[in-house]
Design a protein around this motif. Sequence first.
Motif, PDB file in Angstrom:
ATOM      1  N   ALA A 158      -0.764 -33.911 103.273  1.00 19.56           N
ATOM      2  CA  ALA A 158       0.305 -34.853 103.616  1.00 19.56           C
ATOM      3  C   ALA A 158       1.518 -34.118 104.166  1.00 19.56           C
ATOM      4  O   ALA A 158       2.149 -34.559 105.143  1.00 19.56           O
ATOM      5  N   ILE A 159       1.856 -33.001 103.550  1.00 18.39           N
ATOM      6  CA  ILE A 159       2.981 -32.195 104.038  1.00 18.39           C
ATOM      7  C   ILE A 159       2.695 -31.672 105.441  1.00 18.39           C
ATOM      8  O   ILE A 159       3.553 -31.713 106.330  1.00 18.39           O
ATOM      9  N   ALA A 160       1.472 -31.186 105.652  1.00 22.29           N
ATOM     10  CA  ALA A 160       1.092 -30.658 106.970  1.00 22.29           C
ATOM     11  C   ALA A 160       1.155 -31.750 108.030  1.00 22.29           C
ATOM     12  O   ALA A 160       1.604 -31.505 109.165  1.00 22.29           O
TER      13      ALA A 160
ATOM     14  N   ASN B  91       4.598 -39.828 110.896  1.00 26.36           N
ATOM     15  CA  ASN B  91       6.042 -39.991 111.048  1.00 26.36           C
ATOM     16  C   ASN B  91       6.642 -40.819 109.915  1.00 26.36           C
ATOM     17  O   ASN B  91       7.769 -41.298 110.025  1.00 26.36           O
ATOM     18  N   LYS B  92       5.890 -40.972 108.825  1.00 25.99           N
ATOM     19  CA  LYS B  92       6.373 -41.781 107.711  1.00 25.99           C
ATOM     20  C   LYS B  92       7.573 -41.110 107.048  1.00 25.99           C
ATOM     21  O   LYS B  92       7.560 -39.907 106.797  1.00 25.99           O
ATOM     22  N   PHE B  93       8.594 -41.900 106.747  1.00 24.30           N
ATOM     23  CA  PHE B  93       9.751 -41.358 106.039  1.00 24.30           C
ATOM     24  C   PHE B  93       9.395 -41.089 104.591  1.00 24.30           C
ATOM     25  O   PHE B  93       9.748 -40.056 104.036  1.00 24.30           O
ATOM     26  N   ARG B  94       8.696 -42.036 103.960  1.00 21.25           N
ATOM     27  CA  ARG B  94       8.230 -41.867 102.581  1.00 21.25           C
ATOM     28  C   ARG B  94       6.699 -41.879 102.562  1.00 21.25           C
ATOM     29  O   ARG B  94       6.075 -42.770 103.119  1.00 21.25           O
ATOM     30  N   THR B  95       6.123 -40.895 101.884  1.00 18.75           N
ATOM     31  CA  THR B  95       4.681 -40.837 101.717  1.00 18.75           C
ATOM     32  C   THR B  95       4.368 -40.824 100.224  1.00 18.75           C
ATOM     33  O   THR B  95       4.635 -39.840  99.534  1.00 18.75           O
ATOM     34  N   VAL B  96       3.855 -41.937  99.717  1.00 19.05           N
ATOM     35  CA  VAL B  96       3.465 -42.022  98.309  1.00 19.05           C
ATOM     36  C   VAL B  96       2.028 -41.548  98.184  1.00 19.05           C
ATOM     37  O   VAL B  96       1.138 -42.049  98.860  1.00 19.05           O
ATOM     38  N   ILE B  97       1.806 -40.563  97.317  1.00 23.79           N
ATOM     39  CA  ILE B  97       0.493 -39.939  97.192  1.00 23.79           C
ATOM     40  C   ILE B  97      -0.119 -40.271  95.837  1.00 23.79           C
ATOM     41  O   ILE B  97       0.547 -40.190  94.808  1.00 23.79           O
ATOM     42  N   GLY B  98      -1.382 -40.639  95.851  1.00 29.64           N
ATOM     43  CA  GLY B  98      -2.108 -40.814  94.609  1.00 29.64           C
ATOM     44  C   GLY B  98      -2.240 -42.257  94.165  1.00 29.64           C
ATOM     45  O   GLY B  98      -1.436 -43.116  94.513  1.00 29.64           O
ATOM     46  N   THR B  99      -3.274 -42.503  93.370  1.00 33.34           N
ATOM     47  CA  THR B  99      -3.555 -43.849  92.885  1.00 33.34           C
ATOM     48  C   THR B  99      -2.448 -44.361  91.980  1.00 33.34           C
ATOM     49  O   THR B  99      -2.005 -45.508  92.102  1.00 33.34           O
ATOM     50  N   ALA B 100      -1.987 -43.520  91.054  1.00 30.90           N
ATOM     51  CA  ALA B 100      -0.983 -43.955  90.081  1.00 30.90           C
ATOM     52  C   ALA B 100       0.291 -44.427  90.775  1.00 30.90           C
ATOM     53  O   ALA B 100       0.818 -45.507  90.482  1.00 30.90           O
ATOM     54  N   GLY B 101       0.807 -43.624  91.685  1.00 37.03           N
ATOM     55  CA  GLY B 101       2.037 -43.980  92.371  1.00 37.03           C
ATOM     56  C   GLY B 101       1.899 -45.222  93.222  1.00 37.03           C
ATOM     57  O   GLY B 101       2.771 -46.092  93.221  1.00 37.03           O
ATOM     58  N   ASN B 102       0.808 -45.325  93.953  1.00 37.50           N
ATOM     59  CA  ASN B 102       0.602 -46.490  94.818  1.00 37.50           C
ATOM     60  C   ASN B 102       0.377 -47.760  94.002  1.00 37.50           C
ATOM     61  O   ASN B 102       0.856 -48.837  94.384  1.00 37.50           O
ATOM     62  N   ASP B 103      -0.311 -47.639  92.860  1.00 38.65           N
ATOM     63  CA  ASP B 103      -0.494 -48.808  91.998  1.00 38.65           C
ATOM     64  C   ASP B 103       0.830 -49.281  91.416  1.00 38.65           C
ATOM     65  O   ASP B 103       1.107 -50.489  91.344  1.00 38.65           O
ATOM     66  N   LEU B 104       1.657 -48.344  91.006  1.00 40.29           N
ATOM     67  CA  LEU B 104       2.970 -48.699  90.455  1.00 40.29           C
ATOM     68  C   LEU B 104       3.854 -49.357  91.518  1.00 40.29           C
ATOM     69  O   LEU B 104       4.559 -50.330  91.246  1.00 40.29           O
ATOM     70  N   MET B 105       3.814 -48.822  92.734  1.00 38.93           N
ATOM     71  CA  MET B 105       4.616 -49.399  93.806  1.00 38.93           C
ATOM     72  C   MET B 105       4.132 -50.795  94.150  1.00 38.93           C
ATOM     73  O   MET B 105       4.934 -51.694  94.438  1.00 38.93           O
ATOM     74  N   ALA B 106       2.823 -50.994  94.132  1.00 43.32           N
ATOM     75  CA  ALA B 106       2.281 -52.324  94.409  1.00 43.32           C
ATOM     76  C   ALA B 106       2.750 -53.311  93.350  1.00 43.32           C
ATOM     77  O   ALA B 106       3.121 -54.454  93.665  1.00 43.32           O
ATOM     78  N   LEU B 107       2.734 -52.875  92.088  1.00 45.89           N
ATOM     79  CA  LEU B 107       3.221 -53.743  91.003  1.00 45.89           C
ATOM     80  C   LEU B 107       4.698 -54.044  91.174  1.00 45.89           C
ATOM     81  O   LEU B 107       5.121 -55.202  91.075  1.00 45.89           O
ATOM     82  N   ARG B 108       5.483 -53.027  91.443  1.00 46.72           N
ATOM     83  CA  ARG B 108       6.935 -53.227  91.563  1.00 46.72           C
ATOM     84  C   ARG B 108       7.284 -54.149  92.721  1.00 46.72           C
ATOM     85  O   ARG B 108       8.223 -54.941  92.629  1.00 46.72           O
ATOM     86  N   ASN B 109       6.536 -54.053  93.801  1.00 45.91           N
ATOM     87  CA  ASN B 109       6.812 -54.887  94.969  1.00 45.91           C
ATOM     88  C   ASN B 109       6.301 -56.318  94.819  1.00 45.91           C
ATOM     89  O   ASN B 109       6.671 -57.194  95.607  1.00 45.91           O
TER      90      ASN B 109
END
Length: 217
Positions: free
Chosen positions: A173-175, A183-201
């Motif tokens: 992702a860094i590369a 060109n993404k400003f924010r890159t959320v990596i991993g199942t845990a983070g993406n699941d939490l963001m989906a819940l929060r949204n």
Amino acid sequence: MTEYESSSIDQAIAAFGKIDVVVNNAGMGTYGPLELAQEDAIDWQFAVNTRGPINVIRKFIPHFRANGGGMFINISSFMGITTAVPLGSLYNMSKFALEGLTEGLYYELKPLNIELRLIEQGGSTGNNFKNSITWNRDDNIQDYDNLMTKVQNLMNHAESSSTLDDPQIIVDAIAALATGESNKFRTVIGTAGNDLMALRNSVSIEQYLETIANNYK
């Protein structure tokens, strides 16, 4: 910035001649009740996770300006865009601050062709983060013991489960950001983070906070 840090950056610039991308990756975690935190633990949390990137960015901006541009990639955490674990208020604070710093600098440095990017990762294999945590404790206060045990058990379980990400995913992702493939400003990596963001949204902040809190009752 210490004299050693400044000298290290000067040496890097001298060695490579021109640096196009700087990755701010240093991080540490202070966990436990805020009430029980020692002053030096509070200051160290901010010094490493927030002040450190500030120092590096300030030192590299003149180099980027002289070369007509560059990129800072700041390694944050999904706990910089959403809370997830009780007793992590100081860690959350430091990562939320890094997020705000990065987003604010986006407007400031964009006219100079200096780009800002964020990586929001979760736990990864092989980094020994859990064993490097500083825990706020006081043997005379037991009111937080039950919650502390639950959080520590969660962390122990996470290290022995498949929820941790392969570090290569983070490297890739860094590369991708460094080369312009992403060109993404924010890159959320991993199942845990993406699941939490989906819940929060998907729910109100009140519902989100209650959902997380209910996991620790």
